[in-house]
Scaffold this motif. Structure first.
Motif, mmCIF file in Angstrom:
data_model
loop_
_atom_site.group_PDB
_atom_site.id
_atom_site.type_symbol
_atom_site.label_atom_id
_atom_site.label_comp_id
_atom_site.label_asym_id
_atom_site.label_seq_id
_atom_site.Cartn_x
_atom_site.Cartn_y
_atom_site.Cartn_z
ATOM 1 N N GLY A 214 0.833 -1.198 0.000
ATOM 2 C CA GLY A 214 0.000 0.000 0.000
ATOM 3 C C GLY A 214 0.859 1.236 0.000
ATOM 4 O O GLY A 214 1.780 1.361 0.811
ATOM 5 N N VAL A 215 0.563 2.169 -0.877
ATOM 6 C CA VAL A 215 1.366 3.387 -0.977
ATOM 7 C C VAL A 215 1.340 4.122 0.361
ATOM 8 O O VAL A 215 0.466 3.883 1.202
ATOM 9 C CB VAL A 215 0.839 4.299 -2.109
ATOM 10 C CG1 VAL A 215 0.962 3.592 -3.451
ATOM 11 C CG2 VAL A 215 -0.590 4.728 -1.852
ATOM 12 N N THR A 216 2.283 5.039 0.553
ATOM 13 C CA THR A 216 2.326 5.788 1.812
ATOM 14 C C THR A 216 1.032 6.594 1.949
ATOM 15 O O THR A 216 0.581 7.207 0.989
ATOM 16 C CB THR A 216 3.513 6.772 1.852
ATOM 17 O OG1 THR A 216 3.462 7.566 0.667
ATOM 18 C CG2 THR A 216 4.832 6.053 1.921
ATOM 19 N N GLY B 44 -3.513 4.228 4.368
ATOM 20 C CA GLY B 44 -4.323 3.767 5.500
ATOM 21 C C GLY B 44 -3.993 2.356 5.945
ATOM 22 O O GLY B 44 -4.847 1.647 6.461
ATOM 23 N N LYS B 45 -2.735 1.949 5.800
ATOM 24 C CA LYS B 45 -2.343 0.599 6.223
ATOM 25 C C LYS B 45 -2.492 0.450 7.737
ATOM 26 O O LYS B 45 -3.022 -0.546 8.217
ATOM 27 C CB LYS B 45 -0.886 0.315 5.813
ATOM 28 C CG LYS B 45 -0.667 0.285 4.301
ATOM 29 C CD LYS B 45 0.738 -0.147 3.931
ATOM 30 C CE LYS B 45 1.809 0.890 4.236
ATOM 31 N NZ LYS B 45 1.677 2.154 3.491
ATOM 32 N N THR B 46 -2.032 1.469 8.464
ATOM 33 C CA THR B 46 -2.070 1.379 9.916
ATOM 34 C C THR B 46 -3.504 1.168 10.416
ATOM 35 O O THR B 46 -3.743 0.400 11.349
ATOM 36 C CB THR B 46 -1.483 2.663 10.540
ATOM 37 O OG1 THR B 46 -0.260 2.962 9.861
ATOM 38 C CG2 THR B 46 -1.201 2.479 12.000
ATOM 39 N N ARG C 168 -4.148 6.961 -1.988
ATOM 40 C CA ARG C 168 -4.021 7.576 -0.670
ATOM 41 C C ARG C 168 -5.412 7.861 -0.120
ATOM 42 O O ARG C 168 -6.347 8.088 -0.883
ATOM 43 C CB ARG C 168 -3.282 8.902 -0.792
ATOM 44 C CG ARG C 168 -1.808 8.778 -0.586
ATOM 45 C CD ARG C 168 -1.224 10.138 -0.409
ATOM 46 N NE ARG C 168 0.135 10.035 0.103
ATOM 47 C CZ ARG C 168 0.855 11.077 0.484
ATOM 48 N NH1 ARG C 168 0.341 12.288 0.416
ATOM 49 N NH2 ARG C 168 2.071 10.917 0.933
ATOM 50 N N ILE C 169 -5.505 7.897 1.195
ATOM 51 C CA ILE C 169 -6.791 8.214 1.828
ATOM 52 C C ILE C 169 -7.297 9.576 1.364
ATOM 53 O O ILE C 169 -8.474 9.771 1.113
ATOM 54 C CB ILE C 169 -6.630 8.198 3.371
ATOM 55 C CG1 ILE C 169 -6.394 6.767 3.865
ATOM 56 C CG2 ILE C 169 -7.828 8.816 4.059
ATOM 57 C CD1 ILE C 169 -7.589 5.849 3.816
ATOM 58 N N ASN C 170 -6.392 10.529 1.212
ATOM 59 C CA ASN C 170 -6.828 11.876 0.804
ATOM 60 C C ASN C 170 -6.848 12.038 -0.723
ATOM 61 O O ASN C 170 -7.033 13.127 -1.239
ATOM 62 C CB ASN C 170 -5.947 12.944 1.451
ATOM 63 C CG ASN C 170 -4.521 12.932 0.895
ATOM 64 O OD1 ASN C 170 -4.172 12.083 0.071
ATOM 65 N ND2 ASN C 170 -3.698 13.863 1.338
HETATM 66 P P1 ADP Z 1 -0.098 4.405 5.990
HETATM 67 O O1 ADP Z 1 0.125 3.600 7.233
HETATM 68 O O2 ADP Z 1 -0.515 3.570 4.819
HETATM 69 O O3 ADP Z 1 1.014 5.357 5.650
HETATM 70 P P2 ADP Z 1 -2.062 5.692 7.620
HETATM 71 O O4 ADP Z 1 -2.740 4.525 8.216
HETATM 72 O O5 ADP Z 1 -1.104 6.463 8.456
HETATM 73 O O6 ADP Z 1 -1.365 5.305 6.248
HETATM 74 O O7 ADP Z 1 -3.229 6.653 7.080
HETATM 75 C C1 ADP Z 1 -2.968 7.925 6.535
HETATM 76 C C2 ADP Z 1 -3.909 8.934 7.129
HETATM 77 O O8 ADP Z 1 -5.266 8.641 6.762
HETATM 78 C C3 ADP Z 1 -3.891 8.940 8.639
HETATM 79 O O9 ADP Z 1 -3.939 10.265 9.088
HETATM 80 C C4 ADP Z 1 -5.135 8.179 9.038
HETATM 81 O O10 ADP Z 1 -5.643 8.607 10.281
HETATM 82 C C5 ADP Z 1 -6.094 8.495 7.916
HETATM 83 N N1 ADP Z 1 -7.020 7.374 7.670
HETATM 84 C C6 ADP Z 1 -6.685 6.085 7.463
HETATM 85 N N2 ADP Z 1 -7.780 5.324 7.233
HETATM 86 C C7 ADP Z 1 -8.844 6.147 7.316
HETATM 87 C C8 ADP Z 1 -10.263 5.963 7.159
HETATM 88 N N3 ADP Z 1 -10.785 4.760 6.881
HETATM 89 N N4 ADP Z 1 -11.055 7.037 7.301
HETATM 90 C C9 ADP Z 1 -10.519 8.250 7.583
HETATM 91 N N5 ADP Z 1 -9.191 8.497 7.726
HETATM 92 C C10 ADP Z 1 -8.359 7.471 7.599
#
Ligand code: ADP
Ligand code: ZN
Length: 718
Positions: free
Chosen positions: A217-219, A222-224, A372-374
């Protein structure tokens, strides 16, 4: 009487076998004992205990020596389970290491204290008293901040001295209570609703019958968030969950994110004291807590029923231990997953070549998060430093980067500047004879550290005074070449005198916990620009960061190592992923001398597959991993002739094996030790391990040989 077989803890011990002692009572396996070994007292772990009706005289006759009595039994209960002991045996085999080194790596140091820690755990809390107390303004503030029943330890974190004053004034009083552990209570409200993509990945991981899944999953995809939902699922099924993170990414932010969902969670990492590590170990062993977030060594915690192991940023090199046993956490995770019938989730924006190849082949389930989520990716630009140098600009911060920084600061946003080299100047050279100042003990150039006014060896840490003339030709002055984070910080401060700039590298985070403090200030936007080494590239998720600048982006490509393209690619992709993660558009500026290099191109395109194809082609042609396995043997010794003859003799015992065996190759000196390297390359790892074991056992049995270190599948070559 009982015959007790033990493994003795002794660092200098080359012998990889148990020793037999006697004791008049039964001792449970895996308890620690004290024994006399080579005439001095030593700790040991019991691996077997058998009853015998023979007396000491008969035993002496049978064994050919008189077995000694165990001096003292340390533990009341075993410090590990069969599963973990067998894991140690497996680890010794697959890393070609002594079993005792594996056992020592697996157990927390402070297990020594385990005798005194039985009985119910008590916790100290504060009661807030009513009344009119005479307090200063600050004391009043702290008093207001405390809540009824706050844990004393938490309260003292605010200020030890003020808490003491509050007690003296009668405003609060301390009481003891038996600690109650909620079984990883889950706060359902704080879970974000997964997006459709996240949901699909989540379902597939739970439903697959493959043991391993790779979440590519790209940076910022929302992997975390997926990890946290998965953790909830397995906890609700009554299983244990382990989330592994790279050494440095256990940031305050990450900890908060996990804590708000799971009230009771163990964080297991290198900044814990020995006692803290021991306590956390015990909590897992006693099943008080079922979810752990930790770095590499957390893989050895005594879980009773693992359901899921997540390895975040699975490509990260901190998952490989670089001293004996040189294990990779992934292999240990697979082994434990088999033992527990658990699943493993590998996750990364830039998976290791090996994992991705296995996923493409179908050995692992492949899951992708491409968005990306955004839904917005940072805009990436590469700056050709050759061009800018010709125009007499600052060679540290190019003009385009300076302009972007200015814009970023004007908009009250934050920037991250990555430079993967600490110190001030990495090279000190004589202006007359051109010789470079080197460490006396290592074949490494000395770094200039301006703030301390010293020269430092980054290999061994040795510190030198700055000579006022060249030690070789006596000429002066000395010139300082190149730049590290300290010099870049100075340059940034010169360009932006009003900006608040902070530096994060190994020099600035020397003190325990200071890494967390620097990040907290950045999170609170007390800092505008954070400059640092690869420490700042990972995992940070700050909404106001809209600009990432990468200085000397291709410096890592100069290393001759087979893996340096991948390492550089990962770092640049990670770092670019810090920009524009929330509502604001992000930008990434990459300064490089080789803008056309395929690594830089792949980062510009943000295209892992582009990189993967070129790199795999190169690995295939050169037969490097993942097309082969490598066993690296490094011999080191203060005596140059002995290390040469040791290397030759070891090479002779290996050279006829049906693998590619490289002749001993002289490596630079480190800490006064001259080193030689022998490489074994081949496809059949099991056969390679077996043969190496035999050769090493024979080598160790000889006397007066050089020290040897073995690294199976090294991430980089010495
Ligand atoms: P990654 O681990 O892939 O780099 P993150 O899990 O940190 O990505 O998610 C990136 C951002 O998007 C974080 O600020 C997170 O809180 C937000 N985010 C992740 N999943 C969701 C979701 N389902 N709805 C709203 N915001 C989310
Ligand atoms: Zn040195």
């Amino acid at each position: 009487m009982y015959l007790i077989e033990v493994y003795v803890t002794n660092a200098s011990l080359n012998v990889n076998r148990p020793f037999t002692y006697i004791y008049d009572q039964l001792i449970e396996k895996y308890c620690r004992v004290r024994v006399l070994f080579n005439r001095s007292e030593n700790t040991a772990i019991v691996s077997r205990c058998t009853y015998t009706d023979k007396n000491e005289g008969e035993l002496k006759e049978e064994l050919g020596y008189a077995p000694l009595k165990i001096v003292e039994v340390i533990d009341e209960e075993p410090v590990m389970s069969d599963e973990l002991f067998n894991l140690a045996i497996w680890l010794a085999k697959t890393t070609v290491s002594p079993l005792i080194a594996c056992l020592n790596s697996m157990l927390p140091k402070a297990l020594k204290t385990s005798r005194n820690l039985s009985g119910p755990k008590m916790v100290s809390r504060f009661h807030k008293n009513e009344g009119d107390f005479k307090l200063t303004k600050r004391q009043r503030e702290v008093y207001e901040e405390l809540y009824e029943g706050i844990e004393a330890a938490a309260a003292r974190k605010i200020s030890v001295s003020i808490i003491r004053k509050l007690i003296e004034a009668g405003a609060i009083s301390e009481y003891e209570e038996e600690a109650v552990f909620v079984n990883s209570a889950i706060d359902q409200r704080s879970f974000k609703k997964l997006t459709a993509d996240q949901e699909r990945a989540y379902e597939q991981i739970i439903n697959t019958n493959k043991m391993v899944s790779l979440l590519f999953g790209v940076t910022g995809s929302g992997k975390t968030e997926v990890y946290l939902h998965l953790a909830r699922h397995y906890l609700e099924e009554g299983k244990d969950v382990l989330i592994l993170v790279p050494e440095i990414s256990l940031t305050p932010q990450m900890i908060e994110r996990v804590k708000e969902r799971f009230s009771d969670v163990v964080f297991y990492h290198s900044e814990l004291s020995d006692q803290e590590r021991y306590e956390q170990y015990k909590r897992v062993k006693d099943k008080e807590v079922r979810i752990v977030v930790g770095t590499r060594s957390a893989i050895f915690l005594p879980f009773s029923s693992l359901g899921l192991i997540i390895i975040d940023e699975e490509h990260d090199s901190s998952y490989k231990q670089d001293n004996v046993p040189c294990y990779h956490v992934k292999n240990v995770a697979f082994k434990r997953a088999i033992d527990h019938k658990a699943k493993v989730l590998l996750a990364s924006a830039t998976p290791s070549l090996e994992s991705y190849t296995r996923a493409l082949k179908g050995d692992y389930q492949l899951l992708e998060l491409k968005e990306r989520i955004n839904h917005s990716f940072p805009q990436i630009e590469v700056i050709d430093l050759n061009r800018h140098l010709r125009n007499n600009e600052s060679y540290i911060i190019s003009k385009p980067l300076k302009n972007e920084l200015e814009k970023c600061l004007n908009e009250n946003k934050q920037a991250i500047i990555l430079l993967n080299r600490r110190g001030y100047s990495p090279i000190v050279r004589c202006s007359e004879c051109g010789s470079t100042l080197m460490c006396n003990d290592c074949d490494t150039p000395l770094n200039y550290h301006k703030d301390e006014g010293i020269l430092k060896c980054h290999q061994c840490g040795k510190i030198y005074r700055i000579p006022d003339r060249c030690p070789k030709c006596g000429h002066k002055p000395l010139l300082f070449y190149g730049f590290g984070t300290k010099k870049a910080e100075e340059e940034l401060q010169r360009l932006f005198p009003h900006a608040s700039i902070e530096r994060m590298d190994r020099d600035s985070v020397g003190r325990k916990g200071s890494h967390q403090v620097i990040l907290k200030r950045f999170e609170n936007h007390e800092t505008d620009i954070l400059i640092g080494t690869q420490m700042i590239a990972k995992g940070l998720d700050y909404p106001d960061v809209t600009l990432v600048g990468i200085l000397n982006a291709d410096a890592g490509l100069m290393h001759q190592d087979y893996n340096s393209a991948k390492v550089t690619f990962d770092l640049l992709m990670q770092a670019s992923g810090r920009s524009g993660r929330a509502d604001h558009d992000g930008k990434v500026l990459i300064q490089a001398f080789n803008p056309d290099h395929y690594v830089i191109k792949a980062v510009l395109l943000q295209d892992y597959n582009y990189f993967y194809n070129i790199e795999m082609n190169y690995r295939n042609k050169t037969s490097y991993p993942p097309y082969s396995h490598i066993i690296e043997i490094v011999l080191s010794d203060g005596d140059p002739s002995r290390v040469r003859s040791s290397a030759d003799s070891l090479y002779d015992s290996l050279k006829d094996l049906p693998f590619k065996i490289y002749r001993p190759y002289e490596l630079g000196k480190v800490k006064k030790l001259l080193r030689y390297r022998i490489l074994i390359m081949g496809k059949d790892l099991l056969a390679m391990l077996k043969n190496t074991h035999e050769a090493i056992d024979a080598y160790i049995a000889k006397r007066n040989m050089s020290r040897v270190k073995i690294d199976v599948d090294p991430l980089y070559l010495e």
